[in-house]
Every structure is written in C-alpha cells, then in structure tokens.
Design an enzyme around this catalytic site. Structure first.
Site, mmCIF file in Angstrom:
data_model
loop_
_atom_site.group_PDB
_atom_site.id
_atom_site.type_symbol
_atom_site.label_atom_id
_atom_site.label_comp_id
_atom_site.label_asym_id
_atom_site.label_seq_id
_atom_site.Cartn_x
_atom_site.Cartn_y
_atom_site.Cartn_z
ATOM 1 N N CYS A 160 22.801 -15.987 -48.904
ATOM 2 C CA CYS A 160 22.903 -14.650 -49.499
ATOM 3 C C CYS A 160 21.780 -13.791 -48.930
ATOM 4 O O CYS A 160 20.676 -13.773 -49.468
ATOM 5 C CB CYS A 160 22.814 -14.757 -51.024
ATOM 6 N N CYS A 354 30.864 -4.932 -49.829
ATOM 7 C CA CYS A 354 29.533 -4.989 -50.420
ATOM 8 C C CYS A 354 28.811 -3.665 -50.250
ATOM 9 O O CYS A 354 29.001 -2.961 -49.247
ATOM 10 C CB CYS A 354 28.723 -6.102 -49.762
#
Length: 424
Positions: A160, A354
């Site tokens: 991440c 995102c």
C-alpha cells in the site's frame, strides 16, 4: 435462520453488515466482531499525523449504529477460528458459532520483519491505524521543536504505497506553512522499482508526474530499496539494480521517519489450515469464497492477490477502496444465493480507482483492470482532487453512520471523476 459473522468493522466490514441487512430478511442474524469498539476512516490518517484532523473527526463508536439496523456487535479480538466446526473463540474464551463467516480484518502490520522499525521497534512511525497516526502526531510535535532530516517510504513486501506518497507531500506542505521547510531535507525510500510504480506497475504517467512533484518539492528518493534495519537516527538501506543485485549501501540519517510496513494476515486467520497462503492472506475464488471452506468469504486487504509483476525488492498489489466495495457486494449476493440454495455467481472487480492527497493538490488514478494490460490507464494531478478527497471522507463517514447499504465509492468517486461506469 442463518447466522452470518463478520470479522472486522472497517471499510469492508461495515458496508458488508449493512448490505447483508438490506439483502436478507430479519430472521437471519448478523454479528460484527472487531478488536476495538470504533470505526476508523484509515485514508485520513496522513492528515491526523500532522494535526490536520482530530481523532473524533475520523472515528465513531459502531455499536449503536449497527444496533439501529438490527446488527449485533462484539468488541473483542478473535483468538481462534475453528473452520471445520464453524465456531470462533474470542479473547475472553467465549465461543461464537456461525453459519457463514466473512473475513474483513485488514492486515497484520509486519514491522518485526525490519529490526528497529515501527512503534514497537522504536525508530520509525506509522499511519496505518488511528492509534499509530496519533502517536506520529505526538512525535511530530516534538520534531518541530528541533527539526532535521526526514525519511518517508515503504519497506520490502509493502503493498500500500499511496499513503506513503501522501504523507511525504502533506508533511512537506505542512512544513512550508510553518516556514521551516528549508530546515528539513526529505528522502523517500521505497521498495518500488521506480517512483510511481504504486504496486501496480505504474498507472498512466504516474512515474514522470510523481518524479516531477518530488523535484518540485525538493524530495530526494531511493528506489529498489531494501530497508534492512533502523537504529536511532539512522536507516540502513540496500539499493538493488533491476536484476536484484546490490549496487549501493545507504545509511540514511533522520530525525523523524514514517515507513509503511509489509502486511501479513492476522494471527487467528493465518493459523487456519488451508485457508491462507504462506503470508496469511485468505485464498479466495472468483466469488470471494475460500477455496477450502465454502461457507467462509473474505474481502479487502486480507485476501491473497498476486503481485502485478516481479520486482527486485518484493512488492505487493494494493487493494483499493472501490475494489473492496465490489468484493463486499459480491459476497453479500453470494451468501444470499447460498441461503436460497442457489450457486454463487457474483464477482468483485479488480478495477482500481483512487484519490491521493498531496497537501494542497492531489492525484487521481484509474486502472481498469488493476493488472495490466489495461483497458483504461489514467492518472491526473489537480487541486480539485484534494477537495474531492476531503469531501469523500465526510461522505463516507456520514453514510456509515446512516447505515448505508448502497455502493459509496462508486456513487461518489465515479461522479467526481466524471466516469459513468467502470467496465473491466
């Protein structure tokens, strides 16, 4: 009557509970079990770590909101999963039987894989949980009294990367506002093979765009970085070439550091025979169902997804919010089908969308599908992304308090990005 138990009350677990309640009739029991008694909006942690948010603005106690929807809640850690016996054992020894189990626990943070890293190691900070972000803010306040070099980044096997980039830019912006940016050299140390890889093999022009933003913000970087250990004020990093051979050893000085760790599966989940891969991530089929236990489903960061590509320093593939939302919806439909005696047909998407904040601007990316080659490969930087992410934070928390059972990411983000639909 079926009893569905959901492990985790985060971005996956809360929507799963609400969607199940809306999908199933009242005769079916739904229970959410979480180690803590509150929901935390993890994407806001980079802001909390520099004092741009307060804890009570991005968390809320979940019990009363679930109770309004006739959903039970238990605030305890699960110590054991008896997958053959369809039973959980909680930290206090209580057993909880289930007919269907949904695992949305999120990850275990594997700081121990790099000596000296993380809150326990004592030499780097974290923004992975609200507790960690609060401690980072406390350390940052002390740092501001005597500023010096900063290191931000992601360690080997991290998956991440977005929050690391966000924190680097947010920190730089905050220091500029305080008029002390000139006192703080910032180095970004990442296991990615290049800036903007993001665990996705890059998205659109992410490499050149993020490199340009780093240059504009005077942020240096080391890629293909295998962080090996941390000591007080010093990070030891081996830089590899594209063939995985060591080309340079770095001792990077710092007064303050924030490094994202590798992820693993949480202990109780990883311990179930045949449920997970060697890192403890749940192995699921295309219907989000365990490959060994047909009444266990899983979604989010805790599932096994292969990396997009082999990299010199191992990196993982991210599971973004939109992707998690579609996994949850698929699980809900498949459990409803199983209760009705029908086969599972619903599938989550591996599309990635995102929004990443960059302090006073932001970046948005769309990867359809997440693993290349892609039908859509889009990356944009704009000030409006910063404001859209702020709006999404408020929207998501509001919807979770209201017991929303409709797709939150899809409704908000697709409209914000001007996309009518996502087809993989």
């Amino acid at each position: 009557m079926a009893h569905i138990v959901i492990l985790g009350a985060g971005i996956g677990g809360m929507p799963a509970a609400y969607e199940l309640r809306a999908k199933l009739d009242a005769s079916h029991r739904i229970t959410v079990i979480n180690a803590v008694d509150y929901f935390q909006f993890v994407p806001s942690n980079p802001w909390l770590a520099v004092g741009w948010r307060k804890r009570d603005g991005i968390t809320f106690p979940v019990s009363r909101y679930l109770k309004r929807r006739n959903i039970d809640f238990i605030a305890q850690r699960v110590d054991k999963i008896d997958a053959m016996g369809n039973r959980l054992t909680l930290a206090d020894g209580t057993d909880v039987p289930y007919d269907y189990l949904i695992i949305t626990t999120g990850p275990k943070l594997a700081f121990e894989e790099v000596p000296g890293a993380g809150p326990a190691g004592g030499h780097s900070h974290s923004i992975c949980t609200v507790d960690h972000a609060e401690k980072t803010w406390e350390a940052y306040q002390e740092f501001l009294k005597n500023p010096g070099p900063v290191v931000v980044g992601a360690m080997p096997l991290a998956s991440c990367f977005g929050p690391a980039y966000e924190f680097a830019f947010i920190l730089s912006t905050d220091l500029k506002r305080r008029k002390i940016r000139h006192k703080v050299p910032i180095t970004f140390v990442t296991s990615e093979p290049y800036i903007g890889h993001l665990g996705l093999g890059g998205v659109g022009d992410s490499k050149s765009m993020l490199e340009s933003e780093f240059r504009n913000n005077d942020i240096k970087w080391i890629t293909n970085a295998r962080t090996t250990k941390l000591e007080p004020g010093k990070m030891f990093v081996t830089e590899l070439d594209r063939n995985g051979q060591a080309v340079k050893e770095h001792e990077v000085p710092f007064t303050f550091s924030m490094m994202l760790p590798a992820f693993k599966g949480v202990d109780a989940v990883a311990a179930v025979e045949g449920l997970c891969n060697p890192r403890g991530f749940v192995l699921v089929d295309e219907n989000q169902r365990s490959k060994k236990y047909p009444n266990i489903y899983s979604a989010g960061v805790c599932i096994a997804i292969p990396p997009v590509e082999a990299t010199p320093v191992p990196t993982g593939a991210p599971k973004t919010g939109y992707m998690i939302e579609t996994m949850v919806t698929a699980i809900v439909h498949n459990i409803a089908a199983a209760i009705a005696g029908r086969p599972a047909t619903a599938k989550g998407t591996w599309n990635a969308i995102c929004l990443a904040d960059m302090g006073d601007t932001g970046a948005a990316f769309v990867a359809l599908p997440q693993i290349p080659p892609r039908n859509v490969n889009w990356f944009r930087k704009s000030r409006w992304v910063h404001w859209v992410k702020i709006g999404f934070e408020k929207y998501f928390i509001y919807k979770m308090k209201r017991g929303n059972s409709e797709p939150v990411y899809e409704r908000f983000m697709l409209r914000a990005l001007g996309i009518k639909r996502l087809d993989s």
